[in-house]
Design a protein around this motif. Structure first.
Motif, mmCIF file in Angstrom:
data_model
loop_
_atom_site.group_PDB
_atom_site.id
_atom_site.type_symbol
_atom_site.label_atom_id
_atom_site.label_comp_id
_atom_site.label_asym_id
_atom_site.label_seq_id
_atom_site.Cartn_x
_atom_site.Cartn_y
_atom_site.Cartn_z
ATOM 1 N N ALA A 36 0.823 -1.215 0.000
ATOM 2 C CA ALA A 36 0.000 0.000 0.000
ATOM 3 C C ALA A 36 0.853 1.259 0.000
ATOM 4 O O ALA A 36 0.511 2.245 -0.675
ATOM 5 C CB ALA A 36 -0.936 0.002 1.215
ATOM 6 N N ARG A 37 1.963 1.275 0.744
ATOM 7 C CA ARG A 37 2.810 2.461 0.782
ATOM 8 C C ARG A 37 3.405 2.759 -0.590
ATOM 9 O O ARG A 37 3.462 3.910 -1.023
ATOM 10 C CB ARG A 37 3.925 2.300 1.819
ATOM 11 C CG ARG A 37 3.505 2.529 3.261
ATOM 12 C CD ARG A 37 3.033 3.954 3.506
ATOM 13 N NE ARG A 37 4.061 4.945 3.307
ATOM 14 C CZ ARG A 37 4.742 5.548 4.273
ATOM 15 N NH1 ARG A 37 4.507 5.234 5.537
ATOM 16 N NH2 ARG A 37 5.657 6.469 3.994
ATOM 17 N N PHE A 38 3.852 1.726 -1.284
ATOM 18 C CA PHE A 38 4.407 1.950 -2.625
ATOM 19 C C PHE A 38 3.324 2.330 -3.618
ATOM 20 O O PHE A 38 3.500 3.241 -4.426
ATOM 21 C CB PHE A 38 5.169 0.707 -3.088
ATOM 22 C CG PHE A 38 6.649 0.800 -2.866
ATOM 23 C CD1 PHE A 38 7.509 1.115 -3.889
ATOM 24 C CD2 PHE A 38 7.183 0.600 -1.601
ATOM 25 C CE1 PHE A 38 8.875 1.232 -3.684
ATOM 26 C CE2 PHE A 38 8.539 0.707 -1.374
ATOM 27 C CZ PHE A 38 9.395 1.018 -2.419
ATOM 28 N N ALA A 39 2.198 1.626 -3.576
ATOM 29 C CA ALA A 39 1.120 1.919 -4.522
ATOM 30 C C ALA A 39 0.554 3.319 -4.323
ATOM 31 O O ALA A 39 0.091 3.953 -5.271
ATOM 32 C CB ALA A 39 0.010 0.878 -4.396
ATOM 33 N N GLY A 192 -1.087 -2.390 -16.330
ATOM 34 C CA GLY A 192 -1.808 -1.152 -16.061
ATOM 35 C C GLY A 192 -1.212 -0.340 -14.924
ATOM 36 O O GLY A 192 -1.524 0.852 -14.770
ATOM 37 N N ASN A 193 -0.361 -0.962 -14.121
ATOM 38 C CA ASN A 193 0.258 -0.284 -12.975
ATOM 39 C C ASN A 193 1.691 0.161 -13.243
ATOM 40 O O ASN A 193 2.392 0.575 -12.314
ATOM 41 C CB ASN A 193 0.267 -1.221 -11.756
ATOM 42 C CG ASN A 193 -1.119 -1.419 -11.172
ATOM 43 O OD1 ASN A 193 -1.962 -0.545 -11.264
ATOM 44 N ND2 ASN A 193 -1.346 -2.575 -10.571
ATOM 45 N N LEU A 194 2.134 0.110 -14.491
ATOM 46 C CA LEU A 194 3.542 0.363 -14.775
ATOM 47 C C LEU A 194 3.972 1.789 -14.456
ATOM 48 O O LEU A 194 4.995 2.007 -13.813
ATOM 49 C CB LEU A 194 3.852 0.045 -16.248
ATOM 50 C CG LEU A 194 3.855 -1.441 -16.636
ATOM 51 C CD1 LEU A 194 4.088 -1.602 -18.133
ATOM 52 C CD2 LEU A 194 4.931 -2.199 -15.862
ATOM 53 N N ILE A 258 8.135 -8.320 -2.945
ATOM 54 C CA ILE A 258 6.821 -8.158 -2.316
ATOM 55 C C ILE A 258 6.117 -6.922 -2.854
ATOM 56 O O ILE A 258 4.922 -6.964 -3.186
ATOM 57 C CB ILE A 258 6.976 -8.088 -0.785
ATOM 58 C CG1 ILE A 258 7.291 -9.490 -0.234
ATOM 59 C CG2 ILE A 258 5.719 -7.529 -0.118
ATOM 60 C CD1 ILE A 258 7.636 -9.514 1.233
ATOM 61 N N SER A 259 6.823 -5.814 -2.941
ATOM 62 C CA SER A 259 6.175 -4.574 -3.395
ATOM 63 C C SER A 259 5.833 -4.631 -4.880
ATOM 64 O O SER A 259 4.756 -4.195 -5.289
ATOM 65 C CB SER A 259 7.077 -3.372 -3.097
ATOM 66 O OG SER A 259 8.345 -3.523 -3.699
ATOM 67 N N ILE A 260 6.712 -5.197 -5.708
ATOM 68 C CA ILE A 260 6.499 -5.171 -7.158
ATOM 69 C C ILE A 260 5.482 -6.225 -7.595
ATOM 70 O O ILE A 260 4.605 -5.951 -8.434
ATOM 71 C CB ILE A 260 7.842 -5.348 -7.887
ATOM 72 C CG1 ILE A 260 8.698 -4.089 -7.676
ATOM 73 C CG2 ILE A 260 7.622 -5.593 -9.380
ATOM 74 C CD1 ILE A 260 10.120 -4.220 -8.143
ATOM 75 N N PRO A 267 -5.402 -3.337 -9.048
ATOM 76 C CA PRO A 267 -5.050 -2.035 -9.618
ATOM 77 C C PRO A 267 -4.429 -1.131 -8.554
ATOM 78 O O PRO A 267 -4.706 -1.270 -7.354
ATOM 79 C CB PRO A 267 -6.399 -1.486 -10.090
ATOM 80 C CG PRO A 267 -7.258 -2.688 -10.287
ATOM 81 C CD PRO A 267 -6.812 -3.670 -9.239
ATOM 82 N N ARG A 268 -3.609 -0.206 -9.001
ATOM 83 C CA ARG A 268 -2.856 0.631 -8.075
ATOM 84 C C ARG A 268 -3.748 1.348 -7.072
ATOM 85 O O ARG A 268 -3.437 1.426 -5.875
ATOM 86 C CB ARG A 268 -2.027 1.635 -8.874
ATOM 87 C CG ARG A 268 -1.221 2.579 -8.003
ATOM 88 C CD ARG A 268 -0.311 3.479 -8.830
ATOM 89 N NE ARG A 268 0.189 4.563 -8.012
ATOM 90 C CZ ARG A 268 -0.036 5.841 -8.228
ATOM 91 N NH1 ARG A 268 -0.778 6.208 -9.251
ATOM 92 N NH2 ARG A 268 0.468 6.767 -7.439
#
Length: 486
Positions: A36-39, A192-194, A258-260, A267-268
């Motif tokens: 969640a923090r990265f997204a 779609g999250n690139l 984990i984050s990627i 979706p982001r």
């Protein structure tokens, strides 16, 4: 932070065991927050860049601590001693208090995280515990803090069995997460999250996105200085550097994966909206409710065990500083069970105060996480600068060591630049908060100096104090007028 010193001290460690301990010192509760923090800040491209920057910067920091452990083995009372040795008594005091405050903020983060995780495991408790920011959550957390205080003052110390349970509770759920998520990745969602939105009108630039991830990358690597602690337990001295690099790269791969990979599950926008610990929400979206419950139970076991270790670490920072006469002798008093009771007492008081304060901030979990990371930056920067200083001055580089000086000089320069960049990224709000804490804490420094009948400030020390006091006054004014909010 180190979680198995007791075990290590019983025997010399080979390379695999040493590497495992380095990994254990770095993998903590922060990893469960990553999706969640990265997204909330960036997409896949930004995450890759962020982990590349953090990987290089944190690796150089780990190597700095290893270098200092080798070149200055007599300085073994913690991170803050490098600031004192390199830049004077008052900067050393600020480093000690800052590192102690960072550890206390991390302990407060643990209790906020436990409360919000319990509210997810038991939805009927949601109205009571909220996101760890309700008054019932505060009173339960405060009671737990003082329960641990009573245990520690009676001589309860970290044990090998606790270390083993904590390590399993952390690593098994994370390993299962990676295995399952790989099978459930939806590549259309991943694609779609690139970009994270930097390619659409009004979207944040890629640099701004990456900048927004920096504090969480610092938080997950807190404890990186623990790698150097294990140098004294290595069977072969040359294993220490190898274990540091292998352990660090293993942890970096775990965090980045984990984050990627999470970008391939939701979706982001949905990832960013997941409640923390978001690793549980991602696994729940992939395999169903049991996945989220499994992660959350493992997290609670892990955090409860890790809290004991962090509380002991925080007290040890204060105790060591008092033994070095950087804090009043009051903090170095041992009770009949050889526990620094006053250090543990005031650590528990400060953790309780932080838990009280977070009831008035917008996002208690993110605030305590960011505060923990931000407060650790100055001690890390000063340690890096000290490594740079001794390399420039050829201090400790006589004889065969002279050939390593250029390598160590480059590493220390990169680490110093990286930690200064992180201080800038953290922003002025946390600088003000740190100075609001450090300015009144200077009273402890003055008391300690007078106990020794020594001059309180040198000219550079006085100039540093005036700067800290000025930032504190400005910070209080900005907070009081509402110009800055937390």
């Amino acid at each position: 932070m180190p979680e198995a010193t007791e075990t290590a001290s019983k025997s010399k460690l080979n390379l695999p065991a040493l590497t495992a301990m380095v990994v254990g010192s770095m993998v903590g509760a922060g990893v469960f927050q990553l999706p969640a923090r990265f997204a909330g800040q960036t997409g896949v491209y930004g995450a890759l860049i962020a982990w590349s920057i953090a990987g290089l910067g944190m690796l150089t920091l780990a190597l700095v601590f290893q270098t200092l452990a080798v070149r200055k083995p007599q300085l073994d009372n913690g991170v803050y001693v490098y600031a004192r040795e390199g830049f004077g008594l008052y900067p050393g005091f600020l480093s000690a208090v800052g590192f102690w405050a960072s550890t206390c903020a991390g302990n407060a983060f643990y209790w906020v995280l436990i409360m919000t995780t319990l509210s997810q495991l038991f939805p009927e408790w949601r109205s009571v515990l909220g996101d760890g920011d309700t008054w019932p959550a505060f009173f339960i957390s405060a009671a737990a803090v003082w329960g641990f205080f009573l245990l520690i003052r009676r001589g309860v110390k970290e044990a090998a069995a606790i270390n083993f349970i904590v390590t399993v509770a952390k690593l098994v759920p994370l390993a299962l997460f990676l295995v399952l998520v790989i099978f459930f990745v939806r590549w259309d969602v991943f694609a779609g999250n690139l970009t994270g939105g930097y390619d659409v009108p009004g979207g944040e630039s890629l640099f701004a996105q990456v900048q927004g991830t920096m504090l969480i990358t610092v938080f997950v690597f807190l404890g990186i200085e623990g790698a150097s602690v294990y140098s004294r337990y290595a069977k072969k001295r040359e294993h220490v550097g190898t274990a540091t690099v292998l352990g660090f790269l293993s942890v970096l791969a775990l965090f980045a994966s984990i984050s990627i990979l999470s970008y391939g599950i939701l979706p982001r926008a949905e990832l960013a909206a997941l409640p923390q610990p978001s690793v549980g929400g991602v696994l729940e979206a992939a395999v169903g409710p049991w996945g989220g419950a499994f992660i959350r139970v493992g997290l609670i076991i892990s955090v409860l065990g890790a809290y004991l270790a962090w509380q002991l670490l925080a007290a040890d920072v204060v105790y060591a500083a008092a033994k070095d006469n950087d804090l009043p002798r009051h903090f170095a008093v041992l009770n009949r069970r050889q526990v620094p009771e006053h250090a543990v007492l005031w650590t528990s008081v400060f953790v309780t105060v932080i838990l009280f304060v977070v009831q008035f901030v917008d996002n208690a979990l993110d605030f305590t996480l960011d505060l923990t990371a931000a407060l650790a930056l100055a001690p890390y920067a000063l340690a890096s600068a000290y490594a740079l200083k001794i390399a420039l001055q050829r201090d400790g580089y006589d004889g065969p060591a002279a050939g390593r000086r250029t390598r160590d000089l480059v590493i220390a320069a990169v680490s110093t630049a990286y930690t200064l960049f992180l201080i800038w990224v953290a922003g002025y709000v946390f600088l003000f908060l740190a100075c609001i804490l450090l300015a009144p804490a200077t009273i402890l420094y003055i008391v300690a100096r007078r106990q020794q009948h020594a001059k309180v400030f040198t000219r550079p020390g006085l100039a540093t104090f005036i700067a800290v006091l000025g930032f504190a006054v400005v910070g209080i004014v900005l907070l009081a007028t509402g110009a800055v909010q937390i």
